[in-house]
Scaffold this active site. Structure first.
Site, PDB file in Angstrom:
ATOM      1  N   ASN A 197      38.904  90.267  67.559  1.00 57.91           N
ATOM      2  CA  ASN A 197      38.090  89.839  68.698  1.00 57.91           C
ATOM      3  C   ASN A 197      38.892  88.809  69.490  1.00 57.91           C
ATOM      4  O   ASN A 197      39.025  87.666  69.065  1.00 57.91           O
ATOM      5  CB  ASN A 197      36.784  89.229  68.158  1.00 57.91           C
ATOM      6  CG  ASN A 197      35.928  88.612  69.242  1.00 57.91           C
ATOM      7  OD1 ASN A 197      36.185  88.799  70.438  1.00 57.91           O
ATOM      8  ND2 ASN A 197      34.893  87.876  68.834  1.00 57.91           N
ATOM      9  N   GLU A 232      29.150  86.759  59.827  1.00 53.59           N
ATOM     10  CA  GLU A 232      29.973  85.650  60.296  1.00 53.59           C
ATOM     11  C   GLU A 232      29.159  84.359  60.228  1.00 53.59           C
ATOM     12  O   GLU A 232      28.367  84.083  61.129  1.00 53.59           O
ATOM     13  CB  GLU A 232      30.398  85.883  61.752  1.00 53.59           C
ATOM     14  CG  GLU A 232      31.199  87.136  61.964  1.00 53.59           C
ATOM     15  CD  GLU A 232      32.064  87.040  63.220  1.00 53.59           C
ATOM     16  OE1 GLU A 232      33.278  87.155  63.099  1.00 53.59           O
ATOM     17  OE2 GLU A 232      31.508  86.818  64.309  1.00 53.59           O
ATOM     18  N   GLU A 269      28.489  83.414  69.445  1.00 52.04           N
ATOM     19  CA  GLU A 269      28.758  82.690  70.701  1.00 52.04           C
ATOM     20  C   GLU A 269      27.837  83.200  71.806  1.00 52.04           C
ATOM     21  O   GLU A 269      27.362  82.428  72.638  1.00 52.04           O
ATOM     22  CB  GLU A 269      30.243  82.849  71.085  1.00 52.04           C
ATOM     23  CG  GLU A 269      31.128  82.001  70.176  1.00 52.04           C
ATOM     24  CD  GLU A 269      32.560  82.504  70.016  1.00 52.04           C
ATOM     25  OE1 GLU A 269      33.004  83.361  70.801  1.00 52.04           O
ATOM     26  OE2 GLU A 269      33.223  82.020  69.080  1.00 52.04           O
ATOM     27  N   HIS A 310      27.320  88.607  68.854  1.00 48.71           N
ATOM     28  CA  HIS A 310      28.214  87.551  68.361  1.00 48.71           C
ATOM     29  C   HIS A 310      27.505  86.202  68.507  1.00 48.71           C
ATOM     30  O   HIS A 310      26.776  85.975  69.474  1.00 48.71           O
ATOM     31  CB  HIS A 310      29.531  87.566  69.148  1.00 48.71           C
ATOM     32  CG  HIS A 310      30.576  86.704  68.525  1.00 48.71           C
ATOM     33  ND1 HIS A 310      30.592  85.335  68.686  1.00 48.71           N
ATOM     34  CD2 HIS A 310      31.617  87.010  67.702  1.00 48.71           C
ATOM     35  CE1 HIS A 310      31.613  84.841  67.985  1.00 48.71           C
ATOM     36  NE2 HIS A 310      32.239  85.831  67.383  1.00 48.71           N
ATOM     37  N   GLY A 340      35.980  79.778  64.041  1.00 51.37           N
ATOM     38  CA  GLY A 340      36.881  78.929  64.811  1.00 51.37           C
ATOM     39  C   GLY A 340      37.003  77.513  64.269  1.00 51.37           C
ATOM     40  O   GLY A 340      37.543  76.631  64.927  1.00 51.37           O
ATOM     41  N   SER A 397      37.252  82.355  60.561  1.00 52.85           N
ATOM     42  CA  SER A 397      38.487  81.714  60.113  1.00 52.85           C
ATOM     43  C   SER A 397      39.252  82.518  59.064  1.00 52.85           C
ATOM     44  O   SER A 397      39.858  81.943  58.154  1.00 52.85           O
ATOM     45  CB  SER A 397      38.196  80.289  59.605  1.00 52.85           C
ATOM     46  OG  SER A 397      37.700  79.485  60.667  1.00 52.85           O
ATOM     47  N   LYS A 428      38.227  87.492  72.282  1.00 56.56           N
ATOM     48  CA  LYS A 428      37.369  86.574  73.068  1.00 56.56           C
ATOM     49  C   LYS A 428      37.929  86.438  74.490  1.00 56.56           C
ATOM     50  O   LYS A 428      38.552  87.383  74.987  1.00 56.56           O
ATOM     51  CB  LYS A 428      37.232  85.228  72.349  1.00 56.56           C
ATOM     52  CG  LYS A 428      36.780  85.408  70.894  1.00 56.56           C
ATOM     53  CD  LYS A 428      36.383  84.141  70.196  1.00 56.56           C
ATOM     54  CE  LYS A 428      35.962  84.460  68.770  1.00 56.56           C
ATOM     55  NZ  LYS A 428      35.519  83.307  68.027  1.00 56.56           N
TER      56      LYS A 428
HETATM   57  P1  PGA Z   1      37.694  83.114  64.086  1.00 55.22           P
HETATM   58  O1  PGA Z   1      36.592  83.950  64.905  1.00 55.22           O
HETATM   59  O2  PGA Z   1      38.446  84.105  63.234  1.00 55.22           O
HETATM   60  O3  PGA Z   1      38.566  82.498  65.146  1.00 55.22           O
HETATM   61  O4  PGA Z   1      36.968  82.113  63.274  1.00 55.22           O
HETATM   62  C1  PGA Z   1      35.885  85.006  64.308  1.00 55.22           C
HETATM   63  C2  PGA Z   1      34.903  85.587  65.310  1.00 55.22           C
HETATM   64  O5  PGA Z   1      34.335  84.833  66.095  1.00 55.22           O
HETATM   65  O6  PGA Z   1      34.664  86.811  65.338  1.00 55.22           O
END
Ligand code: PGA
Length: 257
Positions: free
Chosen positions: A9, A168, A97, A95, A174, A213, A11
């Protein structure tokens, strides 16, 4: 049979030049390799159609979002059908976010999953609890509610394996903090049992990915979990070598002869 999947992803990252370079690197690294993992990349939406034309068949294309509606007067939105028409195969839906910053409720997420399946695509449905929800011991219930609302309450058995679940934990995205291998497997087993209740043996055909992460150094441990079928990778999917190392951790490799 459920598939092992690694999805990247991206983003809202990469310029067009950087995106092309990343795709070129990934194409080069995967060519000639016999990878037993489905590799999926989700670049920013404006790049999708152009990236599609140069992508090797072993890498599938995903979108990071889509409209909750079909075509019509929805300025700025793009439908799942439009994504399908330019060669997209998967759409990330729900997601954290988007749930947190764009007010996507379980109801909106459910509508998007429906749109994705109606367009003949696969949904990567993201679920996961916040730190506060975990610390107060509500994490299993939170994930249950999310799975029911967007998945088991509306999707029939015949379509169930068109949905990939991505667990997640919000506190791991992140942040550099990951769930322990045991915490990941425990939640994945919980999700598998919810799917089993809803769909019986079809549940074993549904891929459940872990995200938050994941890095080359912790991937192998997390992916060992019996119900962990791969990962949804954010930051580490922006570096070809790291992404490949994670794919490798999820695959049995044999060099193509
Ligand atoms: P990250 O993001 O690996 O940077 O923690 C995962 C995601 O948001 O799908």
């Amino acid at each position: 049979m459920k598939r092992r999947i690694i999805a990247g992803n991206w983003k809202s990252n990469t310029t067009w030049t950087e995106a092309k370079q990343l795709v070129e690197e990934l194409s080069r690294m995967t060519t000639g390799q016999d990878i037993n993992t489905r590799v999926v990349i989700a670049p920013p939406t404006p790049y999708l159609a152009a990236i599609r034309s140069g992508l090797p068949p072993m890498i599938a294309l995903a979108a990071q979002n889509c409209s909750a509606n079909d075509t019509g007067a929805f300025t700025g939105e793009y439908t799942a059908g439009m994504l399908a028409s330019v060669g997209v195969k998967y759409v990330i839906v729900g997601h954290s976010e988007r749930r947190a910053m764009y007010n996507e409720t379980d109801e909106v997420v459910a509508q998007k999953v429906r749109q994705v399946l109606d367009a003949g695509l696969y949904a990567i449905l993201c679920v996961g609890e916040s730190l506060e929800e975990r610390e107060s011991g509500r994490h299993f219930d939170v994930v249950k509610t999310q799975i029911e609302a967007a998945f088991t309450a509306q999707i029939g058995k015949e379509e169930a394996n068109h949905v990939v679940v991505a667990y997640e934990p919000v506190w791991a995205i992140g942040t550099g903090k990951t769930a322990s291998d045991e915490q990941a497997q425990e939640m994945h087993a919980h999700i598998r049992s919810l799917l089993d209740e809803a769909y019986g043996e079809v549940a074993s055909d549904i891929s459940i990915l872990y995200g938050g992460s994941v890095k080359p150094g912790n991937a192998a441990g997390i992916f060992q979990g019996e119900d962990v079928d791969g990962g949804l990778i954010g930051g580490a999917s922006l570096k070809a070598e790291d992404f490949m190392a994670i794919i490798e951790a999820n695959s049995e490799w044999t060099t193509a002869s």
